[in-house]
Design a protein around this motif. Structure first.
Motif, mmCIF file in Angstrom:
data_model
loop_
_atom_site.group_PDB
_atom_site.id
_atom_site.type_symbol
_atom_site.label_atom_id
_atom_site.label_comp_id
_atom_site.label_asym_id
_atom_site.label_seq_id
_atom_site.Cartn_x
_atom_site.Cartn_y
_atom_site.Cartn_z
ATOM 1 N N ALA A 78 -12.786 8.345 -6.356
ATOM 2 C CA ALA A 78 -12.276 6.972 -6.251
ATOM 3 C C ALA A 78 -11.206 6.642 -7.294
ATOM 4 N N LEU A 79 -10.535 7.658 -7.806
ATOM 5 C CA LEU A 79 -9.449 7.392 -8.743
ATOM 6 C C LEU A 79 -8.346 6.585 -8.059
ATOM 7 N N TRP A 80 -7.983 7.027 -6.848
ATOM 8 C CA TRP A 80 -6.951 6.336 -6.071
ATOM 9 C C TRP A 80 -7.472 6.119 -4.658
ATOM 10 N N VAL A 81 -7.758 4.881 -4.315
ATOM 11 C CA VAL A 81 -8.279 4.527 -2.997
ATOM 12 C C VAL A 81 -7.266 3.616 -2.306
ATOM 13 N N PHE A 82 -6.901 3.981 -1.086
ATOM 14 C CA PHE A 82 -5.930 3.197 -0.321
ATOM 15 C C PHE A 82 -6.543 2.808 1.018
ATOM 16 N N ARG A 83 -6.624 1.504 1.258
ATOM 17 C CA ARG A 83 -7.182 0.982 2.503
ATOM 18 C C ARG A 83 -6.054 0.673 3.470
ATOM 19 N N LEU A 84 -6.073 1.336 4.609
ATOM 20 C CA LEU A 84 -5.022 1.172 5.605
ATOM 21 C C LEU A 84 -5.429 0.086 6.587
ATOM 22 N N PRO A 85 -4.608 -0.930 6.771
ATOM 23 C CA PRO A 85 -4.984 -2.027 7.661
ATOM 24 C C PRO A 85 -4.974 -1.593 9.119
ATOM 25 N N PRO A 86 -5.856 -2.158 9.957
ATOM 26 C CA PRO A 86 -5.823 -1.851 11.391
ATOM 27 C C PRO A 86 -4.578 -2.425 12.044
ATOM 28 N N LEU A 87 -4.258 -1.909 13.213
ATOM 29 C CA LEU A 87 -3.040 -2.330 13.896
ATOM 30 C C LEU A 87 -3.065 -3.818 14.237
ATOM 31 N N ARG A 88 -4.236 -4.357 14.559
ATOM 32 C CA ARG A 88 -4.330 -5.773 14.937
ATOM 33 C C ARG A 88 -3.991 -6.699 13.772
ATOM 34 N N ASP A 89 -4.028 -6.178 12.535
ATOM 35 C CA ASP A 89 -3.651 -6.985 11.371
ATOM 36 C C ASP A 89 -2.174 -6.835 11.017
ATOM 37 N N VAL B 107 0.835 -1.204 0.000
ATOM 38 C CA VAL B 107 0.000 0.000 0.000
ATOM 39 C C VAL B 107 0.869 1.252 0.000
ATOM 40 N N MET B 108 1.895 1.278 0.841
ATOM 41 C CA MET B 108 2.771 2.446 0.935
ATOM 42 C C MET B 108 3.595 2.646 -0.340
ATOM 43 N N GLU B 109 4.056 1.550 -0.930
ATOM 44 C CA GLU B 109 4.821 1.662 -2.178
ATOM 45 C C GLU B 109 3.956 2.254 -3.289
ATOM 46 N N ARG B 110 2.732 1.748 -3.387
ATOM 47 C CA ARG B 110 1.829 2.250 -4.431
ATOM 48 C C ARG B 110 1.422 3.693 -4.156
ATOM 49 N N THR C 3 -12.023 8.515 5.224
ATOM 50 C CA THR C 3 -13.253 8.001 5.820
ATOM 51 C C THR C 3 -12.949 6.693 6.541
ATOM 52 N N SER C 4 -13.726 6.419 7.574
ATOM 53 C CA SER C 4 -13.573 5.150 8.290
ATOM 54 C C SER C 4 -14.572 4.115 7.792
ATOM 55 N N ARG C 5 -15.368 4.479 6.793
ATOM 56 C CA ARG C 5 -16.389 3.569 6.277
ATOM 57 C C ARG C 5 -16.010 3.058 4.888
ATOM 58 N N ASP C 6 -16.553 1.909 4.552
ATOM 59 C CA ASP C 6 -16.324 1.338 3.235
ATOM 60 C C ASP C 6 -17.046 2.166 2.178
ATOM 61 N N LEU C 7 -16.363 2.447 1.075
ATOM 62 C CA LEU C 7 -16.948 3.317 0.050
ATOM 63 C C LEU C 7 -18.190 2.698 -0.579
ATOM 64 N N PRO D 65 -7.227 13.067 -6.981
ATOM 65 C CA PRO D 65 -7.650 12.882 -5.585
ATOM 66 C C PRO D 65 -7.182 11.539 -5.033
ATOM 67 N N VAL D 66 -6.900 11.523 -3.744
ATOM 68 C CA VAL D 66 -6.509 10.314 -3.022
ATOM 69 C C VAL D 66 -7.493 10.113 -1.873
ATOM 70 N N VAL D 67 -8.014 8.900 -1.746
ATOM 71 C CA VAL D 67 -8.935 8.576 -0.655
ATOM 72 C C VAL D 67 -8.265 7.570 0.269
ATOM 73 N N LEU D 68 -8.206 7.902 1.555
ATOM 74 C CA LEU D 68 -7.646 7.013 2.574
ATOM 75 C C LEU D 68 -8.799 6.407 3.370
ATOM 76 N N VAL D 69 -8.887 5.088 3.387
ATOM 77 C CA VAL D 69 -9.959 4.388 4.075
ATOM 78 C C VAL D 69 -9.352 3.549 5.194
ATOM 79 N N GLY D 70 -9.900 3.670 6.382
ATOM 80 C CA GLY D 70 -9.388 2.881 7.497
ATOM 81 C C GLY D 70 -10.103 3.220 8.779
ATOM 82 N N GLU D 71 -10.009 2.321 9.726
ATOM 83 C CA GLU D 71 -10.659 2.522 11.022
ATOM 84 C C GLU D 71 -10.095 3.761 11.714
ATOM 85 N N ALA D 72 -10.861 4.274 12.683
ATOM 86 C CA ALA D 72 -10.383 5.399 13.481
ATOM 87 C C ALA D 72 -9.095 4.999 14.191
ATOM 88 N N GLY D 73 -8.107 5.878 14.113
ATOM 89 C CA GLY D 73 -6.859 5.642 14.814
ATOM 90 C C GLY D 73 -5.777 4.958 14.013
#
Length: 524
Positions: A344-355, A188-191, A322-326, A202-210
């Motif tokens: 939604a040209l570039w969407v990046f989903r950030l994994p939670p810490l537990r993963d 994800v970071m490389e891309r 956003t913390s919600r799924d698009l 535009p860049v969209v970052l998706v992931g849980e709070a925190g």
């Protein structure tokens, strides 16, 4: 705009012994290409030639300022040395693209220098065009020719590897210098590095709070500044605050003639982000009306501030979070499909810490360093304390529901309480109990759990309001419409009112918390 040419002194061609054409001199004598300043790079042993070239240029073109730049190279054919010296030159130069246009002169200097010039201009470390000058081809061009050229890098595998290494450094920068063993997060970071350094979309970052969306947005802004894709600042907007009658003027600005009072004009967040980055946090909380206007601004490149008769152009890079799924946002109608399609040209989903439990040691080291910087004192774990904390952090049963926020708060507590700068095993055991109680309280608190479905930070709501808001959410989910929910919730108080607009009352109540009907009913 002033024209500035940067190039090496030609130790053979600029002497003019073989040909009357001297590239560093003649490039300043083109009537259709005035050179306001020439940055002439030379080695110290060639100082006399550099000074002679400078005098000849001034005699031929009095308007041209010549700056001699002493650049010592032990071996001008050594790729690593030449690239390093030119990179340092670019970093310290201070380019002013508002007032000057830059050109790199490739005719002089070694082939190694030419390739290094290309790499530095392609990566925008030097914001310039590449110029190739040539000798006269007839009476029409007595001072020679000037062409914009390109270079083929296919043969220069060593430099290509060096360029790829620079890209890895940028990816490392986006991670805050934290190494990762998680393959998905690394990819994800490389891309993301590739996108933000090559695209203005535009860049969209998706992931849980925190998970660090806000921190990542700041790092993206820093990287874009470094790569000279932007010049402006980062404007962070929490869309939960864009509610009510003043939301439009806050986002798009307002002219004084709206109310006629001095001091009422506003630049607006879009205006403040001009030339920089606009970061729309919790974009799913942006009201529908503003979503449509934002879409128009993105597609047309202009917008109308409140009270304005003429459009104002907007040039900024957009990051949304956003913390919600698009797909959920689109399906529930929380966000306009056309705006989502644009974003939604570039969407990046950030994994939670537990993963990313394999990264716990690196994340812990980072948070420890941050705590030390904030508290102003050096703190460290005893060996047994470190082993116990890491075992707990990596345990699959440890939820880390607050992600990096939980970890950061935990380390900050430990560092604050550490006597003589040492974190001991009993302190870690006590901290583990604190975290477990905290997570258990969230799990047992039905109201808090419910509000966590509709709010990014339910713990930030006063306990007094929490129970009431949870009751409203439950009533909305049990009702068939906003009006039906309003009639149920205001069944008593509505009797004494002449106007019984229950839906409007409920809508305004939800808006206090950045919510609307679609948002509170979508989770049930």
């Amino acid at each position: 705009m002033r024209n500035v040419v940067i190039g090496f002194l030609g130790t053979t061609l600029d002497q003019g012994r073989r040909y009357s054409w001297r590239p560093s001199v003649q490039i300043c004598a083109h009537p259709d290409f005035p050179v306001d300043r020439l940055e002439l790079l030379y080695q110290h042993q060639n100082l006399r030639l550099a000074e002679k070239v400078a005098r000849d240029i001034v005699a031929l073109s009095p308007r041209t300022e010549v700056r001699l730049v002493d650049m010592e190279l032990d071996n001008p054919w050594d790729f690593q040395e030449v690239y390093g010296k030119l990179y340092d030159f670019a970093q310290s130069y201070g380019f002013d693209e508002e007032r000057e246009r830059y050109y790199v002169h490739l005719t002089t200097g070694t082939h190694v220098a030419q390739i290094c010039w290309f790499l530095l201009t392609e990566s925008r470390h030097i914001p310039a065009c590449l110029l190739q000058s040539g000798p006269p081809r007839g009476e029409d061009a007595p001072n020679g020719t000037i062409d914009i050229i390109d270079l083929d890098l296919a043969r220069y595998n060593a430099l290509q590897r060096r360029f790829e290494a620079a890209a890895r450094e940028h990816s490392y920068m986006l991670r805050g210098g934290i190494p990762t063993r998680n393959a998905a997060f690394h990819d994800v970071m490389e891309r993301l590095e590739q996108v933000v350094t090559r695209s203005d979309g535009p860049v969209v970052l998706v992931g849980e709070a925190g998970v660090g969306k806000t921190t990542l947005a700041r790092r993206i802004h820093e990287l874009k500044l470094q790569r000279r894709r932007i010049r402006g600042r980062l404007v962070h907007v929490n869309c939960a605050g864009l509610q009510g009658p003043h939301a439009m003027s806050a986002l798009f600005g307002q002219r004084r003639n709206v109310v006629g009072l001095a001091g009422t004009e506003r630049t607006g967040f879009l205006g403040e982000a001009e030339g920089g980055v606009l970061f729309l946090d919790d974009i799913d909380l942006l009201p529908h009306a503003l979503q449509g206007m934002l879409l128009d601004a993105l597609e047309s490149g202009s917008y109308y501030p409140v009270g304005a008769d003429t459009a104002q152009t907007c040039r900024f890079h957009l990051i949304a979070a956003t913390s919600r799924d698009l797909s959920v946002l689109a399906r529930q109608g929380i966000m306009r499909p056309d705006l989502l399609a644009r974003l939604a040209l570039w969407v990046f989903r950030l994994p939670p810490l537990r993963d990313r439990r394999e990264d716990m040691e690196a994340e812990l080291a980072y948070e420890l360093e941050e705590a030390e910087l904030n508290l102003g004192c050096k703190t460290g774990f005893n060996a047994d304390a470190m082993a116990r904390y890491l075992h707990f952090a990596r345990d699959p049963a440890t939820p880390w529901s607050g992600n990096c926020r939980d970890l950061s708060a935990s380390v900050r507590r430990l560092c604050t309480l550490a006597e003589r700068g040492r974190i001991t095993l009993p302190m870690v055991e006590a901290e583990i109990m604190v975290l477990r109680h905290q997570w258990a309280a969230v799990a047992l608190d039905g109201d808090l759990a419910l509000l966590a479905e509709v709010l990014p930070d339910p713990a930030g709501v006063d306990e007094f309001d929490r129970a009431q808001l949870a009751a409203v959410v439950r009533a909305c989910r049990a009702a068939s419409s906003l009006s039906a929910a309003g009639r149920r919730l205001f069944a008593v108080s509505r009797q004494g009112k002449t106007s019984q607009n229950d839906a409007d009352r409920l809508r305004k109540y939800l808006a206090r918390f950045g919510l609307n009907w679609e948002m509170v009913t979508g989770g049930g």
